[in-house]
Design an enzyme around this catalytic site. Structure first.
Site, mmCIF file in Angstrom:
data_model
loop_
_atom_site.group_PDB
_atom_site.id
_atom_site.type_symbol
_atom_site.label_atom_id
_atom_site.label_comp_id
_atom_site.label_asym_id
_atom_site.label_seq_id
_atom_site.Cartn_x
_atom_site.Cartn_y
_atom_site.Cartn_z
ATOM 1 N N HIS A 99 0.885 -1.164 0.000
ATOM 2 C CA HIS A 99 0.000 0.000 0.000
ATOM 3 C C HIS A 99 0.925 1.216 0.000
ATOM 4 O O HIS A 99 2.022 1.162 0.571
ATOM 5 C CB HIS A 99 -0.832 0.093 1.278
ATOM 6 C CG HIS A 99 -1.719 -1.085 1.556
ATOM 7 N ND1 HIS A 99 -1.277 -2.221 2.174
ATOM 8 C CD2 HIS A 99 -3.044 -1.269 1.321
ATOM 9 C CE1 HIS A 99 -2.282 -3.060 2.310
ATOM 10 N NE2 HIS A 99 -3.370 -2.521 1.792
ATOM 11 N N ASP A 102 2.408 1.859 3.300
ATOM 12 C CA ASP A 102 3.401 0.899 3.821
ATOM 13 C C ASP A 102 4.813 1.366 3.511
ATOM 14 O O ASP A 102 5.750 1.020 4.218
ATOM 15 C CB ASP A 102 3.257 -0.485 3.160
ATOM 16 C CG ASP A 102 1.911 -1.116 3.389
ATOM 17 O OD1 ASP A 102 1.328 -0.889 4.450
ATOM 18 O OD2 ASP A 102 1.454 -1.854 2.489
ATOM 19 N N GLU A 230 -10.725 -6.563 -5.030
ATOM 20 C CA GLU A 230 -10.587 -7.678 -4.073
ATOM 21 C C GLU A 230 -11.848 -7.776 -3.224
ATOM 22 O O GLU A 230 -12.074 -6.953 -2.347
ATOM 23 C CB GLU A 230 -9.353 -7.413 -3.195
ATOM 24 C CG GLU A 230 -9.042 -8.548 -2.247
ATOM 25 C CD GLU A 230 -7.780 -8.283 -1.432
ATOM 26 O OE1 GLU A 230 -6.782 -7.795 -1.994
ATOM 27 O OE2 GLU A 230 -7.804 -8.559 -0.231
ATOM 28 N N GLU A 266 -9.125 -13.598 -2.382
ATOM 29 C CA GLU A 266 -8.388 -13.942 -1.152
ATOM 30 C C GLU A 266 -9.077 -15.099 -0.435
ATOM 31 O O GLU A 266 -10.286 -15.061 -0.190
ATOM 32 C CB GLU A 266 -8.301 -12.713 -0.241
ATOM 33 C CG GLU A 266 -7.639 -13.028 1.089
ATOM 34 C CD GLU A 266 -7.196 -11.794 1.847
ATOM 35 O OE1 GLU A 266 -6.765 -10.823 1.210
ATOM 36 O OE2 GLU A 266 -7.293 -11.815 3.080
ATOM 37 N N HIS A 269 -11.063 -14.206 2.702
ATOM 38 C CA HIS A 269 -12.288 -13.437 2.421
ATOM 39 C C HIS A 269 -13.397 -14.362 1.917
ATOM 40 O O HIS A 269 -14.569 -14.140 2.198
ATOM 41 C CB HIS A 269 -12.025 -12.351 1.372
ATOM 42 C CG HIS A 269 -11.045 -11.319 1.821
ATOM 43 N ND1 HIS A 269 -10.674 -10.260 1.034
ATOM 44 C CD2 HIS A 269 -10.356 -11.188 2.977
ATOM 45 C CE1 HIS A 269 -9.806 -9.510 1.684
ATOM 46 N NE2 HIS A 269 -9.582 -10.059 2.873
ATOM 47 N N ASP A 294 -4.839 -13.562 -3.385
ATOM 48 C CA ASP A 294 -4.213 -13.270 -2.098
ATOM 49 C C ASP A 294 -4.177 -14.581 -1.331
ATOM 50 O O ASP A 294 -5.210 -15.083 -0.857
ATOM 51 C CB ASP A 294 -4.985 -12.184 -1.334
ATOM 52 C CG ASP A 294 -4.364 -10.810 -1.563
ATOM 53 O OD1 ASP A 294 -3.475 -10.684 -2.429
ATOM 54 O OD2 ASP A 294 -4.761 -9.856 -0.861
ATOM 55 N N ASP A 305 -10.619 -11.930 9.697
ATOM 56 C CA ASP A 305 -9.590 -12.139 8.682
ATOM 57 C C ASP A 305 -8.247 -12.387 9.378
ATOM 58 O O ASP A 305 -7.487 -11.445 9.591
ATOM 59 C CB ASP A 305 -9.554 -10.832 7.852
ATOM 60 C CG ASP A 305 -8.971 -11.000 6.469
ATOM 61 O OD1 ASP A 305 -8.759 -12.146 6.054
ATOM 62 O OD2 ASP A 305 -8.741 -9.972 5.814
ATOM 63 N N ASP A 336 -0.826 -12.592 1.377
ATOM 64 C CA ASP A 336 -1.469 -11.630 2.266
ATOM 65 C C ASP A 336 -1.622 -12.341 3.612
ATOM 66 O O ASP A 336 -2.728 -12.671 4.058
ATOM 67 C CB ASP A 336 -2.826 -11.195 1.686
ATOM 68 C CG ASP A 336 -3.355 -9.941 2.352
ATOM 69 O OD1 ASP A 336 -2.756 -9.526 3.357
ATOM 70 O OD2 ASP A 336 -4.358 -9.384 1.880
#
Ligand code: XLS
Ligand code: NI
Ligand code: NI
Length: 435
Positions: A99, A102, A230, A266, A269, A294, A305, A336
């Site tokens: 990101h 980050d 996502e 993901e 998710h 992910d 999560d 992830d």
């Protein structure tokens, strides 16, 4: 040889090796189904979980001391660049993801933020020159800062919309400069906590407008990577608009955005949405939307999560079956995933990634072995649609309700051929246990 880790590179040693610090199933250059293993995956390290996670949770303080965390935020950001390249080098992982927040400290305005981003991006470019480590995808963090507490694109305040747009604009440009293969939009906080206080029509429209602007800017700057959405059903909000693959695909088609986006699926998710990982991959695949993955796992007893490293070979096998049927993914497999709060050693980061890489590599090998057997069973199950007149006419819509009535009116239609689920499960286990 390395700065942060006193380690040799992790190499493939084969499944009989007893060495923990080796790959048992991941042999990067081995060809499987016409493609190198490493190209099936494009494995990637996530900046936020690997470098950013310091073991904080809602109940407790940080547990981890990381050597790249220095006093000055910009020094820390620059140290993290070396750390991510080092980790990639050691693990033989060629990609990373981040990101915007980050990689650089934010500052007070978007201008301040962009200034610090420029410095870090320059260093990333420098490091890229002397290695083959690349950017898998970039994204903008539109969920952490207090301004996003009520959403970003779907915030009731247009200044928040503008700030989010400015962040995505720069993050897209950086992703392009660094030759990222994709750009991810995860709608953290694009959802609601209280339905009665929500103008749902307006929020949906705002989200669609935002995504259209993303596409416009992508085209304007000539970014050639894949735009990815996502899906996630909940967390941080009670209900997230990008709930699951099916709802995202319906949304994209309603707003004429279908050709512009693919999905980043993901595992964790999927399970939060009440689906299996392979269900989400399947749904994306049959709609030509499986763009990236992910790679992580949740805990079925926990409703959040947890982003654990993938270790469940049953699940990775089913996932890789979908990926093989899709001919691979456009972008790659991003871990992830984070080490547990109590796993405080630097080495835990290495163990986590080795486990994840080997679980998916074994999954690829098994799925590839199984594929023909499964495909044969599925083909047989539906064969009457292909080798009878009735089946063909239904498929081609050359028949109507009156014809169907005429056709069937004197036939007793009872139990049809067995599904053979137990046989399939035996075959699956046989391959998985063999390894
Ligand atoms: C959070 C998401 C996030 C995205 C990137 O649940 O998985 O990490 O992958 O913003
Ligand atoms: Ni994710
Ligand atoms: Ni997640």
């Amino acid at each position: 040889m390395f700065m942060y880790f006193n380690l040799e590179k992790i190499l493939y040693e084969g499944k009989n090796s007893k060495k923990i610090l080796s790959y048992k199933f991941y042999n990067p250059d081995e060809i499987i189904e016409g493609k190198k293993m490493k190209d099936w995956f494009n494995f990637s390290i996530a900046y936020w979980h690997t470098l950013g996670n310091i073991g904080m949770d809602p109940f407790g303080a940080p547990t981890m001391k990381r050597p790249w965390n220095l006093k000055d935020p910009l020094d820390t950001a620059l140290a993290k660049v070396d750390a991510i390249f080092e980790l990639c080098e050691i693990l033989g992982i060629e990609f990373f993801t981040f990101h915007d927040t980050d990689i650089a400290p934010e500052g007070k305005t978007i201008k301040d933020f962009n200034n610090s981003l420029d410095k870090v991006v320059d260093k990333i470019k420098e490091n890229m020159k002397t290695s083959n480590i690349k950017l898998l995808w970039g994204t903008a963090n539109l969920f952490f800062h207090p301004r996003y507490a009520q959403g970003a694109a779907t915030s009731p305040d247009p200044e928040v919309f503008a700030y989010a747009a400015a962040q995505v604009k720069r993050a897209l440009e950086i992703t392009k400069e660094l030759n990222g293969l994709g750009y991810v939009l995860w709608g953290g906080r694009e959802g609601y906590d209280n339905l009665l206080l929500t103008n749902s029509e307006l929020e949906e429209k705002l989200l669609a407008n935002f995504l259209q602007m993303v596409v416009e800017h992508k085209n304007k700057i000539g970014f050639k990577g894949v735009l990815l959405i996502e899906p996630k059903p909940k967390e941080p909000t009670k209900h997230q608009y990008d709930f699951d693959a099916a709802s995202v695909i319906a949304f994209l088609s309603k707003y004429n955005l279908e050709k512009d986006f693919k999905l980043n699926i993901e595992a964790n998710h999927a399970t939060l949405a009440g689906h299996t990982f392979s269900h989400e991959l399947r749904y994306a695949r049959i709609n030509n939307k499986l763009g990236s993955i992910d790679a992580n796992r949740g805990d079925l007893l926990l409703g959040w999560d947890t982003d654990q490293f993938p270790t469940n070979v049953y699940e990775t096998t089913m996932a890789m079956y979908e990926v093989i049927k899709n001919g691979g993914v456009d972008v790659g497999f991003n871990f992830d995933a984070k080490v547990r709060r109590a796993s405080t050693d630097l080495m835990d980061l290495i163990y986590g990634h080795i486990g994840g890489i080997d679980s998916f590599s074994l999954g690829l090998r098994i799925a590839n072995e199984l594929k023909n057997e499964i495909d044969k069973m599925v083909k047989k199950r539906y064969e009457k649609y292909y080798n009878t007149m009735l089946g063909k006419k239904i498929i081609n819509k050359e028949i109507n309700f009156d014809d169907l009535f005429e056709y069937i009116k004197e036939t007793e239609v009872e139990t049809i051929e067995s599904l053979k689920q137990e046989l399939l499960e035996l075959i699956l286990n046989m391959h998985i246990f063999r390894g």
